[in-house]
Design an enzyme around this catalytic site. Sequence first.
Site, mmCIF file in Angstrom:
data_model
loop_
_atom_site.group_PDB
_atom_site.id
_atom_site.type_symbol
_atom_site.label_atom_id
_atom_site.label_comp_id
_atom_site.label_asym_id
_atom_site.label_seq_id
_atom_site.Cartn_x
_atom_site.Cartn_y
_atom_site.Cartn_z
ATOM 1 N N SER A 146 55.707 0.493 -43.462
ATOM 2 C CA SER A 146 54.778 0.455 -44.805
ATOM 3 C C SER A 146 54.587 2.008 -45.117
ATOM 4 O O SER A 146 53.745 2.859 -44.731
ATOM 5 C CB SER A 146 53.302 -0.558 -43.980
ATOM 6 O OG SER A 146 52.313 -0.936 -45.830
ATOM 7 N N TYR A 160 46.712 -2.745 -39.674
ATOM 8 C CA TYR A 160 47.629 -2.979 -39.886
ATOM 9 C C TYR A 160 48.451 -1.645 -40.323
ATOM 10 O O TYR A 160 49.162 -1.093 -39.511
ATOM 11 C CB TYR A 160 47.573 -4.100 -41.384
ATOM 12 C CG TYR A 160 49.505 -4.078 -41.695
ATOM 13 C CD1 TYR A 160 50.079 -4.447 -40.982
ATOM 14 C CD2 TYR A 160 49.551 -3.439 -42.507
ATOM 15 C CE1 TYR A 160 50.931 -4.636 -42.132
ATOM 16 C CE2 TYR A 160 50.777 -3.657 -43.652
ATOM 17 C CZ TYR A 160 51.705 -3.841 -43.187
ATOM 18 O OH TYR A 160 52.981 -4.176 -43.483
#
Length: 251
Positions: A146, A160
Site C-alpha cells: 500500500s 495498517y
Amino acid sequence: MNTHTHTPLDGRVAMVVGGSRGIGAAVVRRLARDGADVGFTYLRDSAAAETVVKAVEAAGRRALALPVDSADAEALAAAVDAVADRFGRLDILVNSAALYPVGPIDELGVEEFDRTVAVNVRAPFVASTAAARHMTGGGSIVTIGSLVADRTVFPGYGLYSMSKTALVGLTKGLARDLGGRGIRATLVHPGPTDTDLNPADGPYSDVIRSHTALGRYAGPDEIAATVAHLAGDEGRFITGTSVLVDGGFTV
C-alpha cells in the site's frame, strides 16, 4: 489454420491469496487472460468466488477456489500445496489478502494488532515460503502492499501502515534468498483504488482523490496490469523492489 494466440503466461500456474474481490479478483482475471491457470483463496463469499472461477474458465483456463482464512497458517500453506498439486506446478504467487484496520493507534488493542499482523504480514511469509518450495527458475512472488508504506497522509492508519511497511523487508529478503534459484520477489504499492473497501464515490473520496497527481482513483485492472508485468517474463530482471502504482499520490 492454427487459431491459438500465444499469451504471455501460457502454461504457467498462479496462486492468488485473496482472489474473490477487489484487486485480488482483478489479478486472477488478468493472469487467466494472459494464459495462466489460477488457484485462489477466499474468506467467506462463495458466490463472489464462483463468479471469479467462471471468469477464469471463460478465458479458457482452469480455476481452483479454496476457502481459507489467511490467519490460519497451516490451512494457507496447504492451499498453496493444493494448487501446485492440482495443476502440476506453481510459477506465480500473488499475496493480496489483507485486513484494513483504521482507527486511532491508541484505540487499537493487541487483538487487532495480532489479527492484522497474522493476515497482512505472516500470511505473505507463509504463502511465499510454501510457494518457493514448488517454484523453479522464472518463478515470481508479487505481494500487494500500500502507498501508506511510503506516505501515511491521514490519521488512523498506523497499524495498517506498519503491516504494509513490514512487507518491504520481507520482499527484499525473499529476493535475496531466492534469487540464486531464478525466483523473483516484488512488492506493488497501490494508491487509491476503486474497490468495495475504498470506493471512488466514498465519503472521503474527494479528499483522497485530491492528493493524487492524476486526480482520480485507479481501477483494479490497472493494479492487476502491473502485477501481470512483474509476474511474467517481461519483468524477469525486476526483483527485491517496491513499485508504486499510485497516480502520483506520493509525489
